[in-house]
Structures are given as C-alpha cells and as structure tokens.
Design a protein around this motif. Structure first.
Motif, short mmCIF file in Angstrom:
data_model
loop_
_atom_site.label_atom_id
_atom_site.label_comp_id
_atom_site.label_asym_id
_atom_site.label_seq_id
_atom_site.Cartn_x
_atom_site.Cartn_y
_atom_site.Cartn_z
N SER A 215 -43.71 -51.66 -58.29
CA SER A 215 -44.85 -51.45 -57.39
C SER A 215 -44.44 -50.65 -56.17
O SER A 215 -45.18 -49.78 -55.70
CB SER A 215 -45.43 -52.80 -56.96
OG SER A 215 -45.95 -53.51 -58.07
N LEU A 216 -43.26 -50.91 -55.64
CA LEU A 216 -42.76 -50.13 -54.51
C LEU A 216 -42.62 -48.65 -54.89
O LEU A 216 -42.97 -47.77 -54.09
CB LEU A 216 -41.40 -50.67 -54.06
CG LEU A 216 -41.41 -51.87 -53.13
CD1 LEU A 216 -40.00 -52.41 -52.95
CD2 LEU A 216 -42.01 -51.50 -51.78
N LYS A 217 -42.16 -48.42 -56.09
CA LYS A 217 -41.97 -47.03 -56.54
C LYS A 217 -43.30 -46.30 -56.74
O LYS A 217 -43.33 -45.07 -56.75
CB LYS A 217 -41.18 -47.01 -57.84
CG LYS A 217 -39.75 -47.53 -57.71
CD LYS A 217 -39.08 -47.67 -59.07
CE LYS A 217 -37.71 -48.30 -58.95
NZ LYS A 217 -37.09 -48.56 -60.28
N ALA A 218 -44.39 -47.07 -56.88
CA ALA A 218 -45.70 -46.45 -57.11
C ALA A 218 -46.45 -46.16 -55.83
O ALA A 218 -47.54 -45.57 -55.87
CB ALA A 218 -46.55 -47.37 -57.99
N ALA A 220 -47.83 -44.53 -52.43
CA ALA A 220 -48.03 -43.20 -51.85
C ALA A 220 -47.36 -43.13 -50.49
O ALA A 220 -46.96 -44.16 -49.93
CB ALA A 220 -49.53 -42.93 -51.70
N PRO A 221 -47.20 -41.93 -49.93
CA PRO A 221 -46.72 -41.83 -48.55
C PRO A 221 -47.57 -42.68 -47.61
O PRO A 221 -48.80 -42.67 -47.68
CB PRO A 221 -46.86 -40.33 -48.24
CG PRO A 221 -46.70 -39.68 -49.58
CD PRO A 221 -47.38 -40.60 -50.54
N PHE A 222 -46.90 -43.46 -46.78
CA PHE A 222 -47.51 -44.42 -45.87
C PHE A 222 -48.21 -45.56 -46.61
O PHE A 222 -49.06 -46.25 -46.05
CB PHE A 222 -48.46 -43.74 -44.87
CG PHE A 222 -47.72 -42.85 -43.91
CD1 PHE A 222 -47.04 -43.38 -42.82
CD2 PHE A 222 -47.67 -41.48 -44.12
CE1 PHE A 222 -46.33 -42.56 -41.96
CE2 PHE A 222 -46.97 -40.65 -43.25
CZ PHE A 222 -46.29 -41.19 -42.16
N GLY A 223 -47.83 -45.77 -47.87
CA GLY A 223 -48.32 -46.92 -48.61
C GLY A 223 -47.69 -48.21 -48.11
O GLY A 223 -46.61 -48.20 -47.51
N ARG A 224 -48.38 -49.34 -48.37
CA ARG A 224 -47.90 -50.63 -47.90
C ARG A 224 -47.91 -51.65 -49.04
O ARG A 224 -48.87 -51.72 -49.80
CB ARG A 224 -48.80 -51.17 -46.76
CG ARG A 224 -48.69 -50.40 -45.47
CD ARG A 224 -49.68 -49.26 -45.40
NE ARG A 224 -51.06 -49.70 -45.20
CZ ARG A 224 -52.11 -48.95 -45.51
NH1 ARG A 224 -51.98 -47.75 -46.06
NH2 ARG A 224 -53.33 -49.42 -45.29
N LEU A 225 -46.84 -52.43 -49.12
CA LEU A 225 -46.77 -53.54 -50.06
C LEU A 225 -46.62 -54.82 -49.26
O LEU A 225 -45.73 -54.92 -48.42
CB LEU A 225 -45.61 -53.37 -51.03
CG LEU A 225 -45.45 -54.48 -52.10
CD1 LEU A 225 -44.92 -53.90 -53.41
CD2 LEU A 225 -44.51 -55.60 -51.63
N MET A 245 -37.89 -44.62 -46.28
CA MET A 245 -38.15 -43.34 -45.64
C MET A 245 -38.59 -42.28 -46.63
O MET A 245 -39.37 -41.38 -46.30
CB MET A 245 -36.90 -42.85 -44.92
CG MET A 245 -36.51 -43.66 -43.69
SD MET A 245 -34.96 -43.07 -42.97
CE MET A 245 -35.40 -41.39 -42.55
N SER A 246 -38.12 -42.37 -47.87
CA SER A 246 -38.39 -41.30 -48.84
C SER A 246 -39.88 -41.12 -49.11
O SER A 246 -40.31 -40.04 -49.51
CB SER A 246 -37.63 -41.57 -50.14
OG SER A 246 -38.13 -42.74 -50.78
#
Length: 318
Positions: A215-218, A220-225, A245-246
């Motif tokens: 889920s972390l790998k999915a 988007a930029p500035f996405g939140r888990l 950061m990536s």
C-alpha cells in the motif's frame, strides 16, 4: 453478576463465564447496567496480552458498553476493560448520552469504530474532497463506516479490499466504487489499477505485513497512509525516511486513546457527526451478529478467522 473473566493469557479458549461481585462506583465513575457490549478485534489482542497497553490478570475484557445508569440515563461508554459483563464501571468523562432513535448496535458501532474512522479521515490523513481513498478490511466494523464517511465527505474514488466475494459486494453496496480481493498477490498493482491507473491518495490500513508494504508503494506524491491495527499479527517492513521522500508520502499511526489528550472534545464532535448521519439515514451500521456470554469464544474465533462483517455485539443477559 455474570461476566467473562480471563485468568491466563491466550486465544479464545481463555474466555470463561463466571460469577463476580457487582462493581461499586467510586468518585468520578458511573455504574452501568449493560444492555449490550461491543466486541472488537482489539479484544483478541487484549486476551493474549499483545495490545498497545498491557493487560493484567485476572481481567474482564471488553472496552465499550451501552446501557442505563442509576439515574436513568441511557449512555454509551468506554470502559477500558470490564465490558463483557452484566454491569460495568465507566469514567464519567467517557460516557455519552445516546440520542433518541439510536439503537444499541448503532451506539456501540460509533463509539470506537465510527470514531476511529472519523479521526482517521479528519485528523490523521486530512482527506480532501476528490481524493482517492483505499479502505482495507472494508467489511469490518471500522471499514464499513470508513467507506460511508469517505463517500459522504466527497472522496473522488473509494477503493475497498475484502477477503470474500460477499464482503466485497457489501463494500460496494455501502458506497465503494470498486472492491478488490484482499488476497491479491500484487496489492500495489491492484490498487493502482482500481484507481484508473493512477497512484492513490489515501490508505486506511489495519492489516500489517505485506499489505502495508504494498500500500505504501501505491501512494501518489503527497499520499498518506494511516495505520491503526495489525490484524495479521505480522509487522510491515521497516520504513526508511529516504523512501518517504521519493514520493513525498506520509505515514500516520492512530490509536483512539490518544484523542483524549487533544484540546477540545473531539469525541463529542465525532459522535455528534456520526449520530446525525445515522439518524438521517446517511450512514448504515452493519450488525455482524449478536453473541451471548456463553458464545464469546465463538465470537473471537469468528473474528480471527475473518468470518465476520460489521459490528459484533455481546448480550450479557444470555
């Protein structure tokens, strides 16, 4: 009074029906005649002493009840432990009046699971209208309410995961735009595909292990888990700050107990919103089954085996 008592830590087999003295309210406490108690997945951790706060023996499990006080108030309350019983003590500050028209199941669904969904979306991930939201375990107590809240608050796309066809159908019925198999071997790709080929903005996650990792790998930029449980009992891989950061991603942890350390009455605000949605017919609580005291072992077995949906209820009168 009749109650469930644990005298040794372990699985469902340690849950035993017994007779105990009635509790006596001290200063700042309410004695509640329990009409129903909530059964939560966290209770299975409490029974084996693997929860965030350590348990002590002997113990009556159960953290939430609805019932009547000595002066006739109908309240829903957080008790910490002691809920699986005919009577329970609650701090006065952690008991809230139940509005007319709100039944026991709805009241219990909102006080922990509804409030958890509310805090996750409002405070942990700060969901904005139009964003995509992934709800893992979408047929569970928190998941069924989180799907509906995300939709009510304007999510652009709600993606549910669940372990069976019936549970996925339930998630879609509650408002999810798409539901995928929780056992997908490549969860990252499945989530992105379900979001129309785009990475997702928000993930609400309580499974742990590879589900969290993928889920972390999915994101988007500035996405939140937001991580609020570990039902698989398997920890996710360690997270390196450089990996965050990536994609400019954020990971939040959430335990409802910490809400009471915040300024303002967050729980009263959350319950007010949730009860209003339920009263207006804009939020549906799924009654996942009612168990008597003698059936509590089965309730825990059913939860651990993923055989349940929605809110599980204990009736201490039987």
């Amino acid at each position: 009074m009749r109650a469930i008592q644990i005298t040794e830590f372990g699985g469902p087999e340690v849950l035993n029906v017994t007779e105990l003295p009635d509790p006596v309210a001290g200063e700042g406490q309410l004695l509640i005649d329990v009409s129903r108690a909530g059964i939560n997945y966290a209770d299975t951790h409490q029974a084996e002493n693997s929860y965030l706060s350590p348990s002590t023996l002997p113990m009556v499990p159960g953290g939430e009840v609805v019932g009547t006080t000595a002066d006739g108030r109908r309240v829903v309350a957080l008790v910490g432990s002691g809920g699986y019983a005919e009577k329970a003590l609650a701090p006065q500050a952690l008991a809230w009046d139940v509005p007319d028209g709100i039944d026991d199941v709805t009241a219990l669904s909102m006080v922990v699971q509804g409030a958890t969904a509310w805090v996750l979306l409002r405070r942990s991930v700060h969901m904005e209208p139009g964003e995509s939201v992934v709800v893992h375990a979408a047929a569970g107590g928190v998941g069924t309410l989180a799907v509906q809240l995300a939709k009510a608050w304007g999510a652009g796309r709600v993606i549910a995961t669940a372990s069976s066809k019936e549970k996925r159908e339930l998630a879609v019925e509650l408002g999810a735009d798409v539901a995928i198999d929780a056992n997908e071997p490549d969860m990252k790709s499945a989530l992105i595909t379900a979001n129309g080929g785009k990475r997702v903005d928000i993930v609400l996650e309580m499974t742990g292990g590879t589900v969290t990792d993928d889920s972390l790998k999915a994101l988007a930029p500035f996405g939140r888990l937001a991580f609020y449980g570990m039902a698989s009992r398997k920890p996710p891989a360690p997270v390196q700050p450089a990996n965050l950061m990536s994609h400019s991603t954020t990971i939040a942890g959430m335990w409802l107990a910490h809400v009471f350390q915040l300024p303002g009455d967050i729980m009263r605000q959350a319950l007010g919103d949730l009860f209003a949605l339920a009263a207006d017919g804009n939020m549906r609580v799924i009654n996942g089954g009612e168990y008597g005291l003698t059936e509590v072992r089965k309730a825990h077995e059913d939860m651990r085996a993923r055989r349940t949906s929605g809110k599980l209820i204990l009736d201490p009168s039987r």
